[in-house]
Write an enzyme that holds these catalytic residues in place. Structure first.
Site, PDB file in Angstrom:
ATOM      1  CG  ASP A  84      35.544  31.701  48.829  1.00  0.00           C
ATOM      2  OD1 ASP A  84      34.557  32.369  48.482  1.00  0.00           O
ATOM      3  OD2 ASP A  84      36.502  32.192  49.465  1.00  0.00           O
ATOM      4  CG  ASN A  92      37.343  42.851  43.394  1.00  0.00           C
ATOM      5  OD1 ASN A  92      37.596  42.761  42.193  1.00  0.00           O
ATOM      6  ND2 ASN A  92      36.387  42.149  43.974  1.00  0.00           N
ATOM      7  CG  HIS A  97      35.431  46.296  41.723  1.00  0.00           C
ATOM      8  ND1 HIS A  97      34.900  45.299  42.515  1.00  0.00           N
ATOM      9  CD2 HIS A  97      35.690  47.329  42.555  1.00  0.00           C
ATOM     10  CE1 HIS A  97      34.834  45.713  43.773  1.00  0.00           C
ATOM     11  NE2 HIS A  97      35.306  46.943  43.825  1.00  0.00           N
ATOM     12  CG  ASP A 101      34.086  42.160  36.865  1.00  0.00           C
ATOM     13  OD1 ASP A 101      33.844  41.715  38.001  1.00  0.00           O
ATOM     14  OD2 ASP A 101      33.511  43.162  36.385  1.00  0.00           O
ATOM     15  CD  GLU A 127      34.284  36.352  47.064  1.00  0.00           C
ATOM     16  OE1 GLU A 127      34.710  36.602  48.213  1.00  0.00           O
ATOM     17  OE2 GLU A 127      33.395  37.026  46.501  1.00  0.00           O
TER      18      GLU A 127
END
Length: 216
Positions: A84, A92, A97, A101, A127
């Site tokens: 994680d 973010n 975002h 990405d 994630e």
């Protein structure tokens, strides 16, 4: 070349899919059903391979993971690491975002470096990623998972965005048991790594069953 290989060599899968479908239509109108069928099968293979890949990171997806895990024998050695990204929401929120990405894609690439031939990485969701390591012993499983953690922590993230730092937490389950059981154990150990302060790997000692958290 297999449809799955075509997906990973830089050729856009949607173009290949459309090409095979168009050729199949052409042969069908000419009554050449054998060739039409062959191209339809190629189109189906490409579509199936694409359905097992995460469209953002190009790693395998949850569907592939769910299909593969039951196939590992419960009597064999299997390690599953659940990964994680630490505080990814703040990435973010701070940088947007689109950058988030790019971080996910880079993390997926770094996780897949140095995996044994039969191992694979799958995006578990959001994630989270899963590393599935069949046939490795406990020591090597810990080394592979912690090497991935260190590789991500040391990566020059500031090249993507000044001030950016990315780390991961890892829960590693290893031993004899079904793939689903190992995944569940890895999830519990992931929370132990988070509680220990993040950027850590948590696993159970083979002899004492004590949960060990480790980082540099």
């Amino acid at each position: 070349m297999s449809a799955e290989n075509e997906l990973t060599t830089g050729t856009p899968a949607p173009d290949l899919l459309a090409l095979h479908e168009s050729i199949a239509d052409l042969f069908a109108t000419q009554g050449d059903w054998r060739r039409a069928y062959r191209h339809l099968r190629s189109a189906l293979d490409i579509a199936r391979a694409g359905s097992l890949r995460d469209p953002l990171t190009s790693s395998y997806n949850r569907r592939y993971l769910d299909q593969r895990l039951p196939g590992f024998p419960a009597t064999g050695k299997l390690a599953v690491a659940l990964v994680d990204l630490d505080r990814f929401k703040s990435v973010n929120d701070t940088y947007g975002h689109l950058l988030g990405d790019r971080v996910l894609c880079r993390v997926a690439d770094l996780l897949q470096e140095g995996l044994p031939p039969d191992a694979f990485c799958a995006r578990y969701g959001g994630e989270e990623f899963a590393l599935v390591l069949p046939g490795v012993n406990h020591r090597n499983a810990v080394w592979i998972a912690d090497a991935a953690r260190a590789r991500i922590a040391r990566h020059p993230w500031s090249e993507l965005q000044p001030g950016l730092q990315v780390t991961i937490s890892v829960g590693l389950a290893h031993g004899v048991g079904s793939g689903s059981r190992q995944l569940h154990r890895a999830d519990d150990l992931l929370y132990a790594a988070k509680r220990a302060g993040r950027n850590k790997i948590a696993y159970q000692d083979r002899e004492s069953s004590q949960v060990i958290t480790h980082s540099e």
